[in-house]
Design an enzyme around this catalytic site. Sequence first.
Site, short mmCIF file in Angstrom:
data_model
loop_
_atom_site.label_atom_id
_atom_site.label_comp_id
_atom_site.label_asym_id
_atom_site.label_seq_id
_atom_site.Cartn_x
_atom_site.Cartn_y
_atom_site.Cartn_z
N GLY A 12 0.68 -1.25 0.15
CA GLY A 12 0.08 0.01 0.05
C GLY A 12 0.74 0.97 -0.15
O GLY A 12 2.05 1.23 -0.46
N CYS A 13 0.27 2.24 0.52
CA CYS A 13 1.22 3.65 0.74
C CYS A 13 2.63 3.40 1.04
O CYS A 13 2.65 2.89 2.27
CB CYS A 13 0.43 4.59 1.53
N PHE A 14 3.18 3.69 0.36
CA PHE A 14 4.82 3.58 0.97
C PHE A 14 5.21 4.43 2.09
O PHE A 14 6.26 3.93 2.90
CB PHE A 14 5.90 3.71 -0.20
#
Length: 178
Positions: A12-14
């Site tokens: 997902g979002c890094f």
Amino acid sequence: MQKYEKATFAGGCFWCMVKPFDKYEGVISVVSGYTGGHVPNPTYEQVCQGTTGHTEAVEITFDPNKITYQALLDIFWQQIDPTDANGQFADRGDSYRPVIFYHTPSQHKLALESKQKLIASKRFSQPINVAIEPAVAFYPAEEYHQDYYKKRPEHYNRYYQLSGRAPFISKNWADKNK
């Protein structure tokens, strides 16, 4: 001569994937970036459009004498919803899909074994939908994305909570985070 290794994970979002690894001895660096696609040196805006084939990921440089790849896999699993192949938490689409990108045959074997171990544990009632793919070119994200949790801690903490990640981890991994 010191020999470091690489591990690459998409969850997902890094922004939310850096801090969990950053705190361990033996982790030399955690870089936010893009991988798995067909466009060289993509920008954040290009990746968000969903036309590059890239996934947000982190590339970890680690000292295998201080932290093992298996330990990194264990940390990875505890940061994601492994049943959701279409993104993670509030972030939807291929650019947020969960993937273990292996760099060596040994990493491939360990990744497959760790996935099978999670399946056998029956911790989740839904199928485990994390891809395991060979590592390809990794492109570091723009500087403002690097170490985001340090640069903008209030925004990061709000996002981590409100995206649904923090409650999910707390509910599903509480026994591992004591």
